[in-house]
Design a protein around this motif. Structure first.
Motif, PDB file in Angstrom:
ATOM      1  N   SER A 134      34.013   8.527  22.080  1.00  0.00           N
ATOM      2  CA  SER A 134      32.339   8.428  22.458  1.00  0.00           C
ATOM      3  C   SER A 134      32.075   8.757  23.834  1.00  0.00           C
ATOM      4  O   SER A 134      32.213   7.162  25.148  1.00  0.00           O
ATOM      5  CB  SER A 134      31.836   7.416  22.571  1.00  0.00           C
ATOM      6  OG  SER A 134      29.952   8.344  21.403  1.00  0.00           O
ATOM      7  N   ALA A 180      29.603   9.076  26.330  1.00  0.00           N
ATOM      8  CA  ALA A 180      27.505   8.526  26.417  1.00  0.00           C
ATOM      9  C   ALA A 180      27.224   9.289  27.934  1.00  0.00           C
ATOM     10  O   ALA A 180      27.676   9.078  28.586  1.00  0.00           O
ATOM     11  CB  ALA A 180      27.315   7.728  26.075  1.00  0.00           C
ATOM     12  N   SER A 191      23.266   9.480  30.793  1.00  0.00           N
ATOM     13  CA  SER A 191      22.186   9.263  30.686  1.00  0.00           C
ATOM     14  C   SER A 191      22.034  10.661  32.383  1.00  0.00           C
ATOM     15  O   SER A 191      22.612  10.970  32.805  1.00  0.00           O
ATOM     16  CB  SER A 191      22.212   8.010  31.342  1.00  0.00           C
ATOM     17  OG  SER A 191      23.468   7.854  32.454  1.00  0.00           O
ATOM     18  N   SER A 246      24.247  18.265  25.378  1.00  0.00           N
ATOM     19  CA  SER A 246      23.617  19.508  24.675  1.00  0.00           C
ATOM     20  C   SER A 246      23.712  20.570  25.040  1.00  0.00           C
ATOM     21  O   SER A 246      23.449  21.535  24.351  1.00  0.00           O
ATOM     22  CB  SER A 246      22.997  18.918  23.213  1.00  0.00           C
ATOM     23  OG  SER A 246      21.596  18.646  24.321  1.00  0.00           O
ATOM     24  N   ASP A 283      26.775  14.770  18.519  1.00  0.00           N
ATOM     25  CA  ASP A 283      25.624  14.154  17.996  1.00  0.00           C
ATOM     26  C   ASP A 283      24.601  14.505  18.934  1.00  0.00           C
ATOM     27  O   ASP A 283      24.076  13.489  20.209  1.00  0.00           O
ATOM     28  CB  ASP A 283      25.927  12.678  17.721  1.00  0.00           C
ATOM     29  CG  ASP A 283      25.025  11.745  17.358  1.00  0.00           C
ATOM     30  OD1 ASP A 283      23.718  12.173  17.041  1.00  0.00           O
ATOM     31  OD2 ASP A 283      25.643  10.938  16.286  1.00  0.00           O
ATOM     32  N   ASN A 284      23.762  14.802  18.721  1.00  0.00           N
ATOM     33  CA  ASN A 284      22.337  15.141  19.918  1.00  0.00           C
ATOM     34  C   ASN A 284      21.183  14.018  19.197  1.00  0.00           C
ATOM     35  O   ASN A 284      21.048  14.257  20.673  1.00  0.00           O
ATOM     36  CB  ASN A 284      21.527  16.443  19.218  1.00  0.00           C
ATOM     37  CG  ASN A 284      22.349  17.688  19.999  1.00  0.00           C
ATOM     38  OD1 ASN A 284      23.793  17.474  20.619  1.00  0.00           O
ATOM     39  ND2 ASN A 284      22.221  18.751  18.671  1.00  0.00           N
ATOM     40  N   ALA A 285      21.496  13.107  18.187  1.00  0.00           N
ATOM     41  CA  ALA A 285      20.440  12.182  18.485  1.00  0.00           C
ATOM     42  C   ALA A 285      20.578  11.324  19.003  1.00  0.00           C
ATOM     43  O   ALA A 285      19.830   9.900  19.662  1.00  0.00           O
ATOM     44  CB  ALA A 285      20.252  11.764  16.692  1.00  0.00           C
ATOM     45  N   LYS A 286      21.902  11.165  19.996  1.00  0.00           N
ATOM     46  CA  LYS A 286      22.827   9.903  20.492  1.00  0.00           C
ATOM     47  C   LYS A 286      22.698  10.764  21.808  1.00  0.00           C
ATOM     48  O   LYS A 286      23.529   8.922  22.255  1.00  0.00           O
ATOM     49  CB  LYS A 286      23.660   9.293  19.765  1.00  0.00           C
ATOM     50  CG  LYS A 286      23.413   8.590  18.452  1.00  0.00           C
ATOM     51  CD  LYS A 286      25.205   7.679  18.113  1.00  0.00           C
ATOM     52  CE  LYS A 286      24.643   7.164  15.991  1.00  0.00           C
ATOM     53  NZ  LYS A 286      25.485   6.434  15.832  1.00  0.00           N
ATOM     54  N   ASN A 287      23.015  11.173  21.625  1.00  0.00           N
ATOM     55  CA  ASN A 287      23.198  12.105  22.957  1.00  0.00           C
ATOM     56  C   ASN A 287      24.720  11.651  23.560  1.00  0.00           C
ATOM     57  O   ASN A 287      24.765  11.245  24.461  1.00  0.00           O
ATOM     58  CB  ASN A 287      22.183  11.509  24.153  1.00  0.00           C
ATOM     59  CG  ASN A 287      22.617  12.591  25.467  1.00  0.00           C
ATOM     60  OD1 ASN A 287      22.915  13.746  25.506  1.00  0.00           O
ATOM     61  ND2 ASN A 287      22.266  11.930  26.851  1.00  0.00           N
ATOM     62  N   THR A 288      25.799  12.253  22.306  1.00  0.00           N
ATOM     63  CA  THR A 288      27.201  11.615  22.719  1.00  0.00           C
ATOM     64  C   THR A 288      27.552  12.813  22.078  1.00  0.00           C
ATOM     65  O   THR A 288      27.117  13.233  21.678  1.00  0.00           O
ATOM     66  CB  THR A 288      27.524  10.217  22.304  1.00  0.00           C
ATOM     67  OG1 THR A 288      27.451  10.635  20.512  1.00  0.00           O
ATOM     68  CG2 THR A 288      27.151   9.301  22.423  1.00  0.00           C
ATOM     69  N   ASN A 326      31.880  13.391  20.779  1.00  0.00           N
ATOM     70  CA  ASN A 326      32.831  12.261  20.184  1.00  0.00           C
ATOM     71  C   ASN A 326      34.254  13.073  19.817  1.00  0.00           C
ATOM     72  O   ASN A 326      34.321  14.087  19.684  1.00  0.00           O
ATOM     73  CB  ASN A 326      32.502  11.505  18.946  1.00  0.00           C
ATOM     74  CG  ASN A 326      30.797  10.848  19.179  1.00  0.00           C
ATOM     75  OD1 ASN A 326      31.018  10.158  19.682  1.00  0.00           O
ATOM     76  ND2 ASN A 326      30.238  11.586  18.563  1.00  0.00           N
TER      77      ASN A 326
END
Length: 117
Positions: free
Chosen positions: A21, A23, A25, A30, A72-77, A79
């Motif tokens: 993954s 991630a 900040s 996206s 995964d846009n919701a988690k801003n990751t 994978n």
């Protein structure tokens, strides 16, 4: 400040699976082409896969059919699902994006994947 953090590396036997993954900040992944690279011991860093929101993922030939990159846009990751791992997949895996003007490549710290019996 843009920061990328990889996780999910580890040691597995040949044929095993891992899910890496990336991630972020400071930015929304996206909005960027997110790429995974890897660097095996004694070798140059190589591009593995990349994805852009709404686009078709692309892969280096050696991982096609085994690795899947997804966002995964919701988690801003972003994978990287790795199945059917082989010894030659052993490397430090990095995620990366290009930001700014002029374009600058940002790297995470990397996560080690070891495939060994």
């Amino acid at each position: 400040q843009v920061q990328l953090v990889e996780s999910g590396g580890g040691s597995v036997q040949p044929g095993g699976s891992l899910r890496l993954s990336c991630a972020a900040s400071g930015i929304a992944l996206s909005n960027y082409v997110v790429a995974w690279y890897r660097q095996a011991p004694g070798k140059e860093r190589e591009w593995v896969a990349q994805i852009f929101s709404g686009g078709r993922p692309t892969y280096v030939d050696s991982v096609k059919g085994r690795f899947t990159i997804s966002g995964d846009n919701a988690k801003n990751t972003v994978n990287l699902q790795m199945n059917g791992l082989k010894a030659e997949d052993t490397a430090v895996y990095y995620c990366s994006i290009l930001v700014g003007v002029p374009r600058t490549r940002v790297w995470g710290q990397g996560t080690l994947v070891t495939v060994s019996s």
